[in-house]
Write a protein that holds these residues in place. Structure first.
Motif, short mmCIF file in Angstrom:
data_model
loop_
_atom_site.label_atom_id
_atom_site.label_comp_id
_atom_site.label_asym_id
_atom_site.label_seq_id
_atom_site.Cartn_x
_atom_site.Cartn_y
_atom_site.Cartn_z
N GLY A 171 0.81 -1.20 0.00
CA GLY A 171 0.00 0.00 0.00
C GLY A 171 0.85 1.26 0.00
O GLY A 171 0.55 2.23 -0.71
N HIS A 172 1.92 1.24 0.78
CA HIS A 172 2.80 2.41 0.83
C HIS A 172 3.43 2.68 -0.54
O HIS A 172 3.47 3.83 -1.00
N ASN A 175 0.99 4.12 -2.99
CA ASN A 175 0.68 5.49 -2.62
C ASN A 175 1.83 6.43 -2.97
O ASN A 175 1.62 7.54 -3.48
N GLU A 176 3.06 6.00 -2.70
CA GLU A 176 4.22 6.86 -2.94
C GLU A 176 4.44 7.12 -4.43
O GLU A 176 4.87 8.21 -4.82
N GLN A 178 2.16 7.15 -6.83
CA GLN A 178 1.08 7.81 -7.57
C GLN A 178 1.36 9.29 -7.70
O GLN A 178 2.06 9.88 -6.90
N LEU A 180 0.59 12.94 -7.20
CA LEU A 180 -0.20 13.71 -6.25
C LEU A 180 -0.43 15.15 -6.70
O LEU A 180 -1.35 15.80 -6.25
N TYR A 216 4.54 15.56 1.37
CA TYR A 216 4.71 14.12 1.50
C TYR A 216 6.17 13.70 1.29
O TYR A 216 6.81 14.07 0.32
#
Length: 245
Positions: A171-172, A175-176, A178, A180, A216
């Motif tokens: 998941g991390h 997320n990283e 993608q 943003l 982030y």
């Protein structure tokens, strides 16, 4: 008058096209280079054969189809993940935590080095039953289980830890990687992330987090998440005296 034979065509860098041994290692090496450069969709036996100066039909001796080729690429990348499964660890100590933290950091590095391969590591395996997956993709699981059982966890506890760790890691990573930022030229975080499009009344908290979302830091988020994960696992899987629960 003597006639000299016409010279044979040579590929870039010298050598004769199609001459010399072609190995599975070389095929996967070039396939990985193509995926890194142009994405998984760019890979085909025809294009790979051209890159290798080989008739694509000769590649089928090493990979019967594109699916097998993609599995081989995933195995090649995961083979770089270092896991010390042979050491001696203690459940009440920090050795197993330090080892798994190192595994997590290594997995993240591989993902950042090969972002186009991430679907082959994270989402593609989910479409295949565990026992039918390529052996190379199962070795990290076996190595982590070995590490944890040596630390004193039961087989079942070790599996729970593995699932929790790689569930978080997958998941991390997704997320990283993608995108943003919608408008990178904007200085206002709300506009940069496109959060101004959200109805104020429905998403006040999310809109208010714009500065945090814009700042982030993947590495810092990984470490923060691992701290929480390992603290929870330690509390859940061990009793106050440090013995396995």
């Amino acid at each position: 008058m003597s006639m000299e034979p016409a010279p044979r065509a040579t590929r870039r860098g010298g050598g004769t096209p199609g001459v010399g041994p072609i190995t599975r290692h070389r095929i996967l090496e070039v396939a990985l280079e193509m995926i890194d450069r142009d994405g998984v969709e760019s890979l085909s036996m025809r294009r790979l054969g051209k890159a290798l100066d080989r008739d694509p039909m000769t590649l089928y001796r090493h990979a019967p189809n594109k699916a097998a080729l993609l599995d081989g690429v995933a195995e090649k990348v995961l083979d770089q993940l270092e896991i010390d499964a042979g050491g001696q660890f203690e459940v009440d100590g920090s050795d197993w935590v330090a080892q798994l933290r190192s595994v997590a950091r290594g997995f993240r590095r591989l993902a950042l080095d090969h972002p186009n391969v991430v679907p082959l590591l994270v989402t593609r395996p989910l479409s295949t039953p565990l026992g039918l997956r390529p052996l190379g993709t199962l070795r990290p699981l076996e190595a982590v289980l070995s590490l944890l059982t040596r630390a004193g966890f039961t087989d079942t506890e070790a599996l729970h830890v593995y699932r929790a760790l790689f569930g978080f890691l997958n998941g991390h990573i997704l997320n990283e990687l993608q995108e943003l930022v919608e408008r990178p030229e904007e200085t206002d975080d709300l506009l940069r992330l496109g959060l101004h499009r959200l109805p104020i009344g429905d998403f006040p908290l999310l809109r208010g987090l714009a500065p945090v979302l814009a700042a982030y830091d993947g590495e810092a988020e990984l470490e923060r998440g691992l701290d929480i994960l390992f603290a929870g696992l330690t509390a859940t899987l061990t009793d106050p005296d440090g013995a396995a629960a």
